[in-house]
Design an enzyme around this catalytic site. Sequence first.
Site, PDB file in Angstrom:
ATOM      1  N   ASN A 109       0.837  -1.206   0.000  1.00 54.35           N
ATOM      2  CA  ASN A 109       0.000   0.000   0.000  1.00 54.35           C
ATOM      3  C   ASN A 109       0.864   1.244   0.000  1.00 54.35           C
ATOM      4  O   ASN A 109       1.970   1.264   0.538  1.00 54.35           O
ATOM      5  CB  ASN A 109      -0.969  -0.014   1.197  1.00 54.35           C
ATOM      6  CG  ASN A 109      -0.413   0.694   2.406  1.00 54.35           C
ATOM      7  OD1 ASN A 109      -0.475   1.925   2.506  1.00 54.35           O
ATOM      8  ND2 ASN A 109       0.174  -0.073   3.325  1.00 54.35           N
ATOM      9  N   PHE A 113      -1.764   8.292   4.267  1.00 53.65           N
ATOM     10  CA  PHE A 113      -2.569   8.913   5.353  1.00 53.65           C
ATOM     11  C   PHE A 113      -3.820   9.617   4.822  1.00 53.65           C
ATOM     12  O   PHE A 113      -4.104  10.769   5.175  1.00 53.65           O
ATOM     13  CB  PHE A 113      -1.737   9.929   6.158  1.00 53.65           C
ATOM     14  CG  PHE A 113      -0.640   9.349   6.996  1.00 53.65           C
ATOM     15  CD1 PHE A 113      -0.542   7.991   7.245  1.00 53.65           C
ATOM     16  CD2 PHE A 113       0.310  10.189   7.575  1.00 53.65           C
ATOM     17  CE1 PHE A 113       0.482   7.466   8.027  1.00 53.65           C
ATOM     18  CE2 PHE A 113       1.334   9.679   8.365  1.00 53.65           C
ATOM     19  CZ  PHE A 113       1.418   8.318   8.579  1.00 53.65           C
ATOM     20  N   SER A 174       5.680   5.390   8.722  1.00 53.57           N
ATOM     21  CA  SER A 174       5.017   5.050   7.460  1.00 53.57           C
ATOM     22  C   SER A 174       5.954   5.405   6.319  1.00 53.57           C
ATOM     23  O   SER A 174       6.577   6.467   6.326  1.00 53.57           O
ATOM     24  CB  SER A 174       3.719   5.844   7.300  1.00 53.57           C
ATOM     25  OG  SER A 174       3.308   5.751   5.943  1.00 53.57           O
ATOM     26  N   ASN A 176       4.985   6.058   3.366  1.00 50.54           N
ATOM     27  CA  ASN A 176       4.210   6.702   2.306  1.00 50.54           C
ATOM     28  C   ASN A 176       3.989   8.199   2.476  1.00 50.54           C
ATOM     29  O   ASN A 176       3.244   8.801   1.713  1.00 50.54           O
ATOM     30  CB  ASN A 176       2.863   5.984   2.155  1.00 50.54           C
ATOM     31  CG  ASN A 176       3.060   4.524   1.809  1.00 50.54           C
ATOM     32  OD1 ASN A 176       3.886   4.210   0.957  1.00 50.54           O
ATOM     33  ND2 ASN A 176       2.350   3.634   2.482  1.00 50.54           N
ATOM     34  N   THR A 177       4.579   8.779   3.517  1.00 47.51           N
ATOM     35  CA  THR A 177       4.597  10.241   3.650  1.00 47.51           C
ATOM     36  C   THR A 177       6.054  10.649   3.509  1.00 47.51           C
ATOM     37  O   THR A 177       6.887  10.260   4.339  1.00 47.51           O
ATOM     38  CB  THR A 177       4.034  10.663   5.032  1.00 47.51           C
ATOM     39  OG1 THR A 177       2.655  10.314   5.086  1.00 47.51           O
ATOM     40  CG2 THR A 177       4.194  12.160   5.256  1.00 47.51           C
ATOM     41  N   LYS A 212       5.686   3.822  16.971  1.00 44.50           N
ATOM     42  CA  LYS A 212       5.702   2.743  15.970  1.00 44.50           C
ATOM     43  C   LYS A 212       6.894   2.911  15.050  1.00 44.50           C
ATOM     44  O   LYS A 212       7.088   3.984  14.474  1.00 44.50           O
ATOM     45  CB  LYS A 212       4.399   2.777  15.170  1.00 44.50           C
ATOM     46  CG  LYS A 212       4.239   1.609  14.214  1.00 44.50           C
ATOM     47  CD  LYS A 212       2.810   1.455  13.784  1.00 44.50           C
ATOM     48  CE  LYS A 212       2.630   0.343  12.786  1.00 44.50           C
ATOM     49  NZ  LYS A 212       1.236   0.208  12.356  1.00 44.50           N
ATOM     50  N   ASN A 241       6.047  -1.297  11.318  1.00 44.53           N
ATOM     51  CA  ASN A 241       5.247  -0.830  10.191  1.00 44.53           C
ATOM     52  C   ASN A 241       5.577  -1.682   8.952  1.00 44.53           C
ATOM     53  O   ASN A 241       6.319  -2.666   9.062  1.00 44.53           O
ATOM     54  CB  ASN A 241       5.567   0.666   9.948  1.00 44.53           C
ATOM     55  CG  ASN A 241       4.324   1.427   9.506  1.00 44.53           C
ATOM     56  OD1 ASN A 241       3.594   0.954   8.635  1.00 44.53           O
ATOM     57  ND2 ASN A 241       4.086   2.585  10.089  1.00 44.53           N
TER      58      ASN A 241
HETATM   59  C1  FMN Z   1      -3.617  -0.837   3.529  1.00 49.48           C
HETATM   60  C2  FMN Z   1      -2.784  -0.576   4.749  1.00 49.48           C
HETATM   61  C3  FMN Z   1      -2.824   0.664   5.349  1.00 49.48           C
HETATM   62  C4  FMN Z   1      -2.059   0.912   6.492  1.00 49.48           C
HETATM   63  N1  FMN Z   1      -2.147   2.132   7.095  1.00 49.48           N
HETATM   64  C5  FMN Z   1      -1.458   2.356   8.230  1.00 49.48           C
HETATM   65  C6  FMN Z   1      -1.610   3.578   8.937  1.00 49.48           C
HETATM   66  O1  FMN Z   1      -2.376   4.462   8.538  1.00 49.48           O
HETATM   67  N2  FMN Z   1      -0.909   3.741  10.091  1.00 49.48           N
HETATM   68  C7  FMN Z   1      -0.068   2.777  10.585  1.00 49.48           C
HETATM   69  O2  FMN Z   1       0.536   2.983  11.634  1.00 49.48           O
HETATM   70  N3  FMN Z   1       0.087   1.609   9.939  1.00 49.48           N
HETATM   71  C8  FMN Z   1      -0.593   1.371   8.794  1.00 49.48           C
HETATM   72  N4  FMN Z   1      -0.453   0.173   8.164  1.00 49.48           N
HETATM   73  C9  FMN Z   1       0.540  -0.812   8.678  1.00 49.48           C
HETATM   74  C10 FMN Z   1      -0.091  -1.829   9.630  1.00 49.48           C
HETATM   75  O3  FMN Z   1      -0.611  -1.211  10.776  1.00 49.48           O
HETATM   76  C11 FMN Z   1       0.957  -2.876  10.063  1.00 49.48           C
HETATM   77  O4  FMN Z   1       1.977  -2.241  10.802  1.00 49.48           O
HETATM   78  C12 FMN Z   1       1.596  -3.601   8.887  1.00 49.48           C
HETATM   79  O5  FMN Z   1       0.653  -3.820   7.869  1.00 49.48           O
HETATM   80  C13 FMN Z   1       2.180  -4.958   9.299  1.00 49.48           C
HETATM   81  O6  FMN Z   1       1.196  -5.793   9.851  1.00 49.48           O
HETATM   82  P1  FMN Z   1       0.419  -6.929   8.994  1.00 49.48           P
HETATM   83  O7  FMN Z   1       1.461  -7.740   8.284  1.00 49.48           O
HETATM   84  O8  FMN Z   1      -0.372  -7.703  10.000  1.00 49.48           O
HETATM   85  O9  FMN Z   1      -0.443  -6.203   8.030  1.00 49.48           O
HETATM   86  C14 FMN Z   1      -1.213  -0.099   7.013  1.00 49.48           C
HETATM   87  C15 FMN Z   1      -1.195  -1.360   6.409  1.00 49.48           C
HETATM   88  C16 FMN Z   1      -1.955  -1.613   5.289  1.00 49.48           C
HETATM   89  C17 FMN Z   1      -1.911  -2.971   4.659  1.00 49.48           C
END
Ligand code: FMN
Length: 337
Positions: A109, A113, A174, A176-177, A212, A241
Amino acid sequence: MFSIAKKLLFKLEPEKAHNLTLNSLGLASKLGLLSNKPLFSDGQIELAGLNFPNRIGLAGGMDKNGILLDDWAHFGFGFAEIGTVTPKAQSGNPKPRMFRLVEDEAIVNRMGFNNKGIDHLASRFKKRKPAGFILGANLGKNKTTQNNLAEADYCLGMDRLFPYADYFTLNISSPNTPGLRDLQHPERVKTLLSALIGYRNDLPLRRPIFVKIDPDLTDLDFIPVLEALGKAKIDGIIATNTTLGRPDNLKSRYAVENGGLSGAPLFEKSLGRVEKIRSFYGRTMALIGVGGIDSLERGQAMIEAGADAIQIYTGFVFKGPALIHQLALSLPMHGKE
Ligand SMILES: Cc1cc2nc3c(=O)[nH]c(=O)nc-3n(C[C@H](O)[C@H](O)[C@H](O)COP(=O)(O)O)c2cc1C
């Protein structure tokens, strides 16, 4: 039920499927069809001064605008992290920006934000009807806020949400910012956290602060960051993350998309980080492990590596609520001492 829904939803473009699911669940929540009573595992856990009903949380990013809030309990979670929220609403990156790597049980992704802003989220949090569920707020900064002014964005988030959120997560990881991860630099994180912890300490309610972190810091950079986080006296760390890395064995054609990779291929990296963090601090730091947990075995491994609790995003998309219930009821009460 989940397997039928998954079949249908996986036919849709991922962000459409995500929005359809959340909006449908939001409607069910409004109609009182979801329960906000968490599943209490055998013995609760105390973490950063909070009592968690079980060790499994919804990770940040799934419910950025607080559509479900405490009703995430319905799926077996003991806690959920709402956000990332920024002070001003922002639309995020151009679409498409979410990709399902089905063969790899992963997601890439680059949402950036997208969210409705802090005032909207505060109006949602005000409607909370807590029943033992723990709800955190994941705070970020607007894309247009320069890094040297980042403090103000995180303080505003705490200011608006401290009456309602059980804890805060500062998202400085993140991918992506643009430039956000620079806030993790040991010198910068020191000044940032000194301001934010000071601000939190002056609020009328003391809310724990988690930070985080990303999984891509080199070993060389990682230890100075941990030293800085320890000195800043934060309450806990969330690791990790998404990753900018792409393991060689990814099969999906979407592996080449820009953005953060989550899900099964992230597990080893996150697990390694959790192990290092636990061995660095001993038991003095609360630690939430996240990244690629998609089975009971992986959940157990994360706890054994030293996590006090775990969070899940991608595993929930691929495996559904059965995984959450199974983990909530079966994870051992104590990790590595
Ligand atoms: C589509 C998507 C959007 C995410 N948006 C955020 C976010 O806004 N803030 C954040 O701290 N982590 C965000 N994450 C990261 C997740 O919170 C997590 O740290 C990461 O996906 C690893 O965990 P997982 O393998 O269980 O998905 C996002 C993950 C995905 C897949």
